[in-house]
Scaffold this motif. Structure first.
Motif, PDB file in Angstrom:
ATOM      1  N   ALA A  69      54.993  18.176  78.577  1.00 24.03           N
ATOM      2  CA  ALA A  69      54.143  17.740  79.689  1.00 24.03           C
ATOM      3  C   ALA A  69      53.672  16.309  79.413  1.00 24.03           C
ATOM      4  O   ALA A  69      52.828  16.093  78.532  1.00 24.03           O
ATOM      5  CB  ALA A  69      52.944  18.668  79.846  1.00 24.03           C
ATOM      6  N   ALA A 104      47.648  16.460  85.338  1.00 24.57           N
ATOM      7  CA  ALA A 104      48.578  16.932  84.309  1.00 24.57           C
ATOM      8  C   ALA A 104      47.926  17.951  83.384  1.00 24.57           C
ATOM      9  O   ALA A 104      48.615  18.818  82.826  1.00 24.57           O
ATOM     10  CB  ALA A 104      49.118  15.752  83.502  1.00 24.57           C
ATOM     11  N   ARG A 147      50.990  20.615  83.430  1.00 21.74           N
ATOM     12  CA  ARG A 147      52.153  20.418  84.300  1.00 21.74           C
ATOM     13  C   ARG A 147      53.329  19.954  83.440  1.00 21.74           C
ATOM     14  O   ARG A 147      53.314  18.846  82.901  1.00 21.74           O
ATOM     15  CB  ARG A 147      51.849  19.380  85.374  1.00 21.74           C
ATOM     16  CG  ARG A 147      52.944  19.202  86.411  1.00 21.74           C
ATOM     17  CD  ARG A 147      52.563  18.114  87.399  1.00 21.74           C
ATOM     18  NE  ARG A 147      52.442  16.809  86.749  1.00 21.74           N
ATOM     19  CZ  ARG A 147      52.079  15.697  87.378  1.00 21.74           C
ATOM     20  NH1 ARG A 147      51.788  15.742  88.668  1.00 21.74           N
ATOM     21  NH2 ARG A 147      51.992  14.571  86.734  1.00 21.74           N
ATOM     22  N   VAL A 148      54.335  20.785  83.290  1.00 22.60           N
ATOM     23  CA  VAL A 148      55.495  20.471  82.457  1.00 22.60           C
ATOM     24  C   VAL A 148      56.599  19.895  83.329  1.00 22.60           C
ATOM     25  O   VAL A 148      56.653  20.149  84.545  1.00 22.60           O
ATOM     26  CB  VAL A 148      55.995  21.724  81.708  1.00 22.60           C
ATOM     27  CG1 VAL A 148      54.921  22.213  80.743  1.00 22.60           C
ATOM     28  CG2 VAL A 148      56.385  22.832  82.693  1.00 22.60           C
ATOM     29  N   GLU A 149      57.462  19.111  82.711  1.00 15.81           N
ATOM     30  CA  GLU A 149      58.587  18.476  83.408  1.00 15.81           C
ATOM     31  C   GLU A 149      59.840  18.617  82.547  1.00 15.81           C
ATOM     32  O   GLU A 149      59.748  18.572  81.307  1.00 15.81           O
ATOM     33  CB  GLU A 149      58.294  16.992  83.667  1.00 15.81           C
ATOM     34  CG  GLU A 149      57.124  16.721  84.592  1.00 15.81           C
ATOM     35  CD  GLU A 149      56.921  15.242  84.840  1.00 15.81           C
ATOM     36  OE1 GLU A 149      57.767  14.437  84.352  1.00 15.81           O
ATOM     37  OE2 GLU A 149      55.928  14.864  85.499  1.00 15.81           O
ATOM     38  N   ASP A 150      60.978  18.724  83.217  1.00 22.61           N
ATOM     39  CA  ASP A 150      62.244  18.697  82.487  1.00 22.61           C
ATOM     40  C   ASP A 150      62.903  17.336  82.686  1.00 22.61           C
ATOM     41  O   ASP A 150      62.351  16.447  83.337  1.00 22.61           O
ATOM     42  CB  ASP A 150      63.167  19.834  82.964  1.00 22.61           C
ATOM     43  CG  ASP A 150      63.479  19.736  84.442  1.00 22.61           C
ATOM     44  OD1 ASP A 150      63.029  18.764  85.099  1.00 22.61           O
ATOM     45  OD2 ASP A 150      64.158  20.649  84.964  1.00 22.61           O
ATOM     46  N   GLY A 207      63.506  15.878  86.443  1.00 19.85           N
ATOM     47  CA  GLY A 207      62.422  15.580  87.369  1.00 19.85           C
ATOM     48  C   GLY A 207      61.752  16.783  87.973  1.00 19.85           C
ATOM     49  O   GLY A 207      60.850  16.635  88.820  1.00 19.85           O
ATOM     50  N   ARG A 208      62.139  17.998  87.567  1.00 16.13           N
ATOM     51  CA  ARG A 208      61.495  19.194  88.098  1.00 16.13           C
ATOM     52  C   ARG A 208      60.181  19.448  87.361  1.00 16.13           C
ATOM     53  O   ARG A 208      60.072  19.205  86.153  1.00 16.13           O
ATOM     54  CB  ARG A 208      62.423  20.397  87.982  1.00 16.13           C
ATOM     55  CG  ARG A 208      63.645  20.318  88.873  1.00 16.13           C
ATOM     56  CD  ARG A 208      64.522  21.538  88.697  1.00 16.13           C
ATOM     57  NE  ARG A 208      65.003  21.685  87.317  1.00 16.13           N
ATOM     58  CZ  ARG A 208      65.782  22.686  86.915  1.00 16.13           C
ATOM     59  NH1 ARG A 208      66.163  23.621  87.787  1.00 16.13           N
ATOM     60  NH2 ARG A 208      66.196  22.741  85.663  1.00 16.13           N
ATOM     61  N   ARG A 209      59.198  19.957  88.067  1.00 16.66           N
ATOM     62  CA  ARG A 209      57.859  20.169  87.513  1.00 16.66           C
ATOM     63  C   ARG A 209      57.430  21.606  87.781  1.00 16.66           C
ATOM     64  O   ARG A 209      57.840  22.227  88.764  1.00 16.66           O
ATOM     65  CB  ARG A 209      56.846  19.214  88.139  1.00 16.66           C
ATOM     66  CG  ARG A 209      57.134  17.741  87.879  1.00 16.66           C
ATOM     67  CD  ARG A 209      56.146  16.851  88.624  1.00 16.66           C
ATOM     68  NE  ARG A 209      56.398  15.444  88.369  1.00 16.66           N
ATOM     69  CZ  ARG A 209      55.709  14.453  88.941  1.00 16.66           C
ATOM     70  NH1 ARG A 209      54.736  14.750  89.807  1.00 16.66           N
ATOM     71  NH2 ARG A 209      56.012  13.205  88.661  1.00 16.66           N
ATOM     72  N   PHE A 227      53.788  24.371  86.769  1.00 16.19           N
ATOM     73  CA  PHE A 227      52.457  24.532  86.160  1.00 16.19           C
ATOM     74  C   PHE A 227      52.458  25.842  85.370  1.00 16.19           C
ATOM     75  O   PHE A 227      52.883  26.893  85.886  1.00 16.19           O
ATOM     76  CB  PHE A 227      51.378  24.574  87.229  1.00 16.19           C
ATOM     77  CG  PHE A 227      51.145  23.249  87.898  1.00 16.19           C
ATOM     78  CD1 PHE A 227      50.259  22.333  87.358  1.00 16.19           C
ATOM     79  CD2 PHE A 227      51.841  22.926  89.059  1.00 16.19           C
ATOM     80  CE1 PHE A 227      50.053  21.109  87.979  1.00 16.19           C
ATOM     81  CE2 PHE A 227      51.626  21.719  89.680  1.00 16.19           C
ATOM     82  CZ  PHE A 227      50.736  20.792  89.140  1.00 16.19           C
TER      83      PHE A 227
END
Length: 271
Positions: free
Chosen positions: A83, A92, A106-109, A112-114, A116
């Motif tokens: 995150a 975040a 809020r994590v992201e790969d 660009g996908r997010r 919670f």
């Protein structure tokens, strides 16, 4: 606390552009979040705390002004989720409303996908260190931005005001300021005698008693010669007046008697 001990070195490394470790916590749990029924805050009591979706360790790092919350496997160190945090507090990282040990991140790969997810700490002290590490990092980011802005525009910085405020006074303590007697700039008026005659002021040594007049100055006393000075210097000797020699020893008497006889005729005959 662990976060406070690592904050100084971590910020220096982040300033250089390398990844710095802000804090590491060995035991955290990850929870799936249920759909939110309203816009109110998150509540950890709704997460089924007895059944976490994942367990591992948390490592908080920083690169430049951005912080990263990394969830890793305890044994292998494999990354489970990450995150990025660009502002704190912010979207975040959010705290829940019913506990200090649980947060929503809020994590992201890489695509660009997010998403919670909920994160919980076993120890309340670990949650405190996590919160303080993020606060110290973004406080340092704010200070660095202010210093950079002042360096670009030095005239816009706060100016030092040395003026007196309204009603403000100062006191000066200067010792030995008494005026000496007779040192003032005023002059004494001269005494005026009757009939408009001006008299000299008396000498500074004292005043004459009333009714007395200053006596005439006596002739200066001739000082005796100094033997040493007389031996070193040749003083000029006074020149004696020339004596008038006459052969007539009775001339003065004759002149005197002659002058007397010319003035009055007494009947005497000069021999």
């Amino acid at each position: 606390m662990e976060a406070a001990g690592q904050s100084g070195a971590a910020m220096e490394a982040a300033a250089e552009g390398s990844e710095a470790v802000l804090c590491v916590k060995p035991a955290v749990h990850v929870y799936r979040l249920p759909p939110r029924a309203s816009n109110r805050g998150y509540r950890a009591a709704e997460w089924q705390l007895e059944q976490p979706a994942w367990s591992g360790r948390m490592r908080v790092t920083a690169r430049g002004s951005v912080a990263f919350i990394k969830l890793e496997d305890k044994s292998t160190g494999e990354l489970f989720a990450q995150a990025p945090v660009e502002q704190f507090p912010g979207i975040a990282v959010e705290s829940v409303t019913d506990s200090s040990r649980y947060f929503v991140i809020r994590v992201e790969d890489g695509n660009g996908r997010r998403a919670f997810i909920g994160v919980g700490f076993v120890d309340r002290g670990d949650a405190f260190d996590f919160n303080v590490a993020l606060q110290d990092h973004f406080r340092w980011v704010k200070q660095q931005s202010e210093l950079a802005r002042q360096a670009e525009n030095p005239e816009q910085g706060p100016k030092l005001d040395l003026g007196f405020k309204e009603g403000q006074t100062i006191k000066l303590n200067i010792a030995n300021m008494k005026k000496k007697e007779g040192a003032s700039g005023t002059t004494r008026p001269r005494p005026v005698a009757p009939a408009g005659l001006s008299l000299l002021p008396p000498p500074p040594g004292g005043k004459l008693p009333s009714g007395e007049h200053p006596s005439s100055l006596s002739n200066p006393t001739q000082l005796p010669r100094t033997p040493i000075t007389d031996s070193l210097l040749s003083w000029p000797q006074p020149t004696a007046a020339p004596s008038v020699t006459t052969s007539d020893v009775w001339g003065d008497f004759a002149t005197a008697s002659g002058s007397a006889s010319t003035q009055t005729n007494t009947g005497w005959v000069q021999f």
